[in-house]
Write a protein that holds these residues in place. Structure first.
Motif, mmCIF file in Angstrom:
data_model
loop_
_atom_site.group_PDB
_atom_site.id
_atom_site.type_symbol
_atom_site.label_atom_id
_atom_site.label_comp_id
_atom_site.label_asym_id
_atom_site.label_seq_id
_atom_site.Cartn_x
_atom_site.Cartn_y
_atom_site.Cartn_z
ATOM 1 N N TYR A 1 -9.945 3.914 -85.565
ATOM 2 C CA TYR A 1 -8.882 3.009 -85.115
ATOM 3 C C TYR A 1 -9.179 2.359 -83.771
ATOM 4 N N MET A 2 -10.073 2.940 -82.976
ATOM 5 C CA MET A 2 -10.443 2.303 -81.710
ATOM 6 C C MET A 2 -11.450 1.172 -81.925
ATOM 7 N N VAL A 3 -12.436 1.408 -82.775
ATOM 8 C CA VAL A 3 -13.428 0.366 -83.067
ATOM 9 C C VAL A 3 -12.828 -0.688 -83.992
ATOM 10 N N GLY A 4 -11.948 -0.260 -84.893
ATOM 11 C CA GLY A 4 -11.330 -1.193 -85.824
ATOM 12 C C GLY A 4 -12.172 -1.504 -87.036
ATOM 13 N N GLU A 5 -13.110 -0.617 -87.342
ATOM 14 C CA GLU A 5 -13.977 -0.777 -88.513
ATOM 15 C C GLU A 5 -14.172 0.575 -89.180
ATOM 16 N N GLU A 6 -14.727 0.540 -90.392
ATOM 17 C CA GLU A 6 -15.101 1.773 -91.072
ATOM 18 C C GLU A 6 -16.601 2.006 -90.890
ATOM 19 N N ILE B 1 -4.914 -0.242 -79.138
ATOM 20 C CA ILE B 1 -5.198 -0.908 -80.411
ATOM 21 C C ILE B 1 -4.731 -2.361 -80.374
ATOM 22 N N ARG B 2 -3.556 -2.600 -79.795
ATOM 23 C CA ARG B 2 -3.047 -3.983 -79.670
ATOM 24 C C ARG B 2 -4.004 -4.843 -78.848
ATOM 25 N N LEU B 3 -4.445 -4.315 -77.728
ATOM 26 C CA LEU B 3 -5.366 -5.059 -76.870
ATOM 27 C C LEU B 3 -6.675 -5.353 -77.600
ATOM 28 N N GLU C 1 -17.579 -6.179 -74.904
ATOM 29 C CA GLU C 1 -18.276 -7.172 -74.084
ATOM 30 C C GLU C 1 -17.421 -7.678 -72.923
ATOM 31 N N LYS C 2 -16.096 -7.603 -73.067
ATOM 32 C CA LYS C 2 -15.215 -8.142 -72.026
ATOM 33 C C LYS C 2 -14.439 -7.078 -71.250
ATOM 34 N N GLY C 3 -14.414 -5.860 -71.750
ATOM 35 C CA GLY C 3 -13.608 -4.852 -71.071
ATOM 36 C C GLY C 3 -13.699 -3.500 -71.745
ATOM 37 N N PHE C 4 -12.867 -2.564 -71.282
ATOM 38 C CA PHE C 4 -12.937 -1.191 -71.767
ATOM 39 C C PHE C 4 -11.551 -0.556 -71.760
ATOM 40 N N ALA C 5 -11.454 0.601 -72.426
ATOM 41 C CA ALA C 5 -10.269 1.446 -72.351
ATOM 42 C C ALA C 5 -10.738 2.892 -72.284
ATOM 43 N N GLU C 6 -10.087 3.656 -71.419
ATOM 44 C CA GLU C 6 -10.398 5.074 -71.283
ATOM 45 C C GLU C 6 -9.098 5.861 -71.338
ATOM 46 N N GLY D 1 -0.338 14.094 -91.207
ATOM 47 C CA GLY D 1 0.254 14.259 -89.892
ATOM 48 C C GLY D 1 -0.560 13.675 -88.750
ATOM 49 N N TYR D 2 -0.893 12.409 -88.835
ATOM 50 C CA TYR D 2 -1.640 11.718 -87.774
ATOM 51 C C TYR D 2 -0.659 11.245 -86.692
ATOM 52 N N ARG D 3 -0.217 12.174 -85.848
ATOM 53 C CA ARG D 3 0.777 11.837 -84.830
ATOM 54 C C ARG D 3 0.281 10.773 -83.857
ATOM 55 N N MET D 4 -1.054 10.716 -83.608
ATOM 56 C CA MET D 4 -1.575 9.749 -82.644
ATOM 57 C C MET D 4 -1.417 8.311 -83.121
ATOM 58 N N HIS D 5 -1.220 8.112 -84.404
ATOM 59 C CA HIS D 5 -1.056 6.762 -84.935
ATOM 60 C C HIS D 5 0.268 6.131 -84.505
ATOM 61 N N PHE D 6 1.149 6.938 -83.909
ATOM 62 C CA PHE D 6 2.441 6.436 -83.448
ATOM 63 C C PHE D 6 2.583 6.546 -81.934
ATOM 64 N N GLU D 7 1.571 7.039 -81.246
ATOM 65 C CA GLU D 7 1.646 7.296 -79.809
ATOM 66 C C GLU D 7 1.528 5.972 -79.034
ATOM 67 N N PRO D 8 2.440 5.686 -78.110
ATOM 68 C CA PRO D 8 2.517 4.369 -77.465
ATOM 69 C C PRO D 8 1.255 3.924 -76.715
ATOM 70 N N GLN D 9 0.616 4.812 -75.942
ATOM 71 C CA GLN D 9 -0.593 4.410 -75.209
ATOM 72 C C GLN D 9 -1.707 4.037 -76.179
ATOM 73 N N THR D 10 -1.829 4.851 -77.236
ATOM 74 C CA THR D 10 -2.833 4.588 -78.272
ATOM 75 C C THR D 10 -2.587 3.239 -78.934
ATOM 76 N N LEU D 11 -1.333 2.971 -79.275
ATOM 77 C CA LEU D 11 -0.993 1.708 -79.926
ATOM 78 C C LEU D 11 -1.224 0.515 -78.999
ATOM 79 N N GLU D 12 -1.058 0.729 -77.696
ATOM 80 C CA GLU D 12 -1.311 -0.356 -76.748
ATOM 81 C C GLU D 12 -2.794 -0.706 -76.698
#
Length: 367
Positions: free
Chosen positions: A224-229, A171-173, A284-289, A158-169
């Motif tokens: 999922y934010m860093v994109g690595e294990e 990750i896309r960036l 190095e180029k930006g951030f997300a909070e 039940g990882y509901r955050m994996h479908f949450e639009p702001q979170t996915l945005e």
């Protein structure tokens, strides 16, 4: 004259149609595809939240209930229109194998019950959605994954955050390189827990304390934010109330993760402080909070490019719609929600507890 009148009527109709928002037209379109028929096991607070959220689902429908409390089953039959023949208790739910009107069981019971319940549901030939944490430890989690594979059913978490639009945005960036090389992640997850007699403060049922309940969001979020294990973990525990937080029930844990690229994560998990629901990722180029970053209400956030503005949809509604697509249509989510994903988080939890106990850096191998 009639031809001219017809022409003018067509013009008027076209003009009126152009004033109708596209969203209104979309909302009137009736879904005609396959529907996932769901039974919920564990009719407490979160099970009720999922059931209420499913009222507006098109691809998933609540059709069954499983509980150890007969009164709850009666109330759910009345509230959600569930047939009596689709209701079971914890002793009889193996009989769902004979019920062709149930496709999947969503387990929202206390953590310690997940292992046996998932395996029993799988043996009955039904797909399983299991709330996080999937189990008490990685060994149990792997046994659940193996049982579902053997039975030929899907196991989702039940990882509901994996479908949450702001979170996915975000990750896309990150995937598109908007932040550049990721350097740092911070996750703050916590609240002041109430009733000292609740199951979340019972080691036998919860398997721990704040880390199992709220800290897992920072663990999963770091990945999922860093994109690595992560490849190593260090951790420290603080306990100010040993009466409320007995042996084996953590009050506050700080932990750090290291990643192959050199990125690091710092996280706090606590049952002792409010106002902690924040993710921050820096590159190095930006951030997300994001704050709040994992709560049930609207997720809010910003990046160096501006405010995150995706519309809010009830998390559990969107989750069940997407999971219906995964189970019925074989869709692949942006971030995995399968049992293997759950086991990875459990391996990190095992390592954090080991790091707390030993005071040493603990290596991780999640690949």
């Amino acid at each position: 004259m009639s031809t001219r009148r017809s022409f003018l009527q067509q013009i008027a109709a076209s003009a009126a149609l152009s004033l109708v928002p596209l969203s209104s037209l979309a909302s009137e379109r009736k879904y005609e595809g396959p529907v996932l028929r769901v039974a919920i096991m564990g009719l407490g607070g979160y099970g009720t939240r999922v059931a209420d959220a499913m009222k507006t689902c098109q691809k998933a429908k609540l059709v069954g209930a499983i509980s150890g409390t007969p009164e709850k089953l009666t109330r759910w039959q009345e509230k959600y229109g569930i047939p009596a023949e689709n209701c079971y208790n914890y002793q009889t739910f193996d009989q769902i194998k004979n019920n062709k009107n149930i496709d999947v069981v969503y387990i929202t019971t206390p953590n310690a019950l997940h292992h046996d319940q998932v395996i029993r549901v799988a043996a009955a030939g039904k797909h399983v959605i299991c709330e996080k944490p999937m189990a008490l430890n990685a060994k149990e989690g792997q046994e659940m994954v193996d049982a579902c594979k053997k039975a030929g059913v899907k196991l989702l978490v039940g990882y509901r955050m994996h479908f949450e639009p702001q979170t996915l945005e975000v990750i896309r960036l990150r995937k598109e390189g908007a932040f550049g090389k990721i350097l740092f992640f911070q996750g703050q997850c916590g609240f002041t827990i109430g009733d000292p007699t609740q199951w979340r403060l019972n080691r036998e049922l919860a398997g721990g304390g704040s880390l199992m309940d709220i800290g897992i969001y920072a663990i999963n979020g770091a990945r999922y934010m860093v994109g690595e294990e992560p490849i190593w973990v260090t951790a420290q525990e603080t306990k100010t109330d040993p009466v409320k937080f007995k042996e084996g029930v953590d009050e506050t844990i700080q932990f750090q993760l290291g990643f192959p690229s050199g990125a690091v994560a710092s996280a706090l998990s606590t049952y002792k402080m409010n106002n902690l629901d924040r993710f921050f990722v820096n590159g190095e180029k930006g951030f997300a909070e994001m704050q709040p970053s994992t709560g049930y209400g609207p997720i809010k956030g910003r990046t160096h490019l501006g405010e995150l503005k995706a519309p809010h949809v009830t998390h559990q509604t969107r989750q069940m719609e997407e999971m219906a697509g995964i189970i019925l249509e074989g869709k692949e989510p942006v971030v995995a929600v399968n049992g293997e994903e759950g086991v990875k988080d459990l391996k990190i939890i095992d390592a954090i507890y080991k790091a707390v106990k030993t005071g040493k850096k603990v290596p991780l191998n999640l690949i």
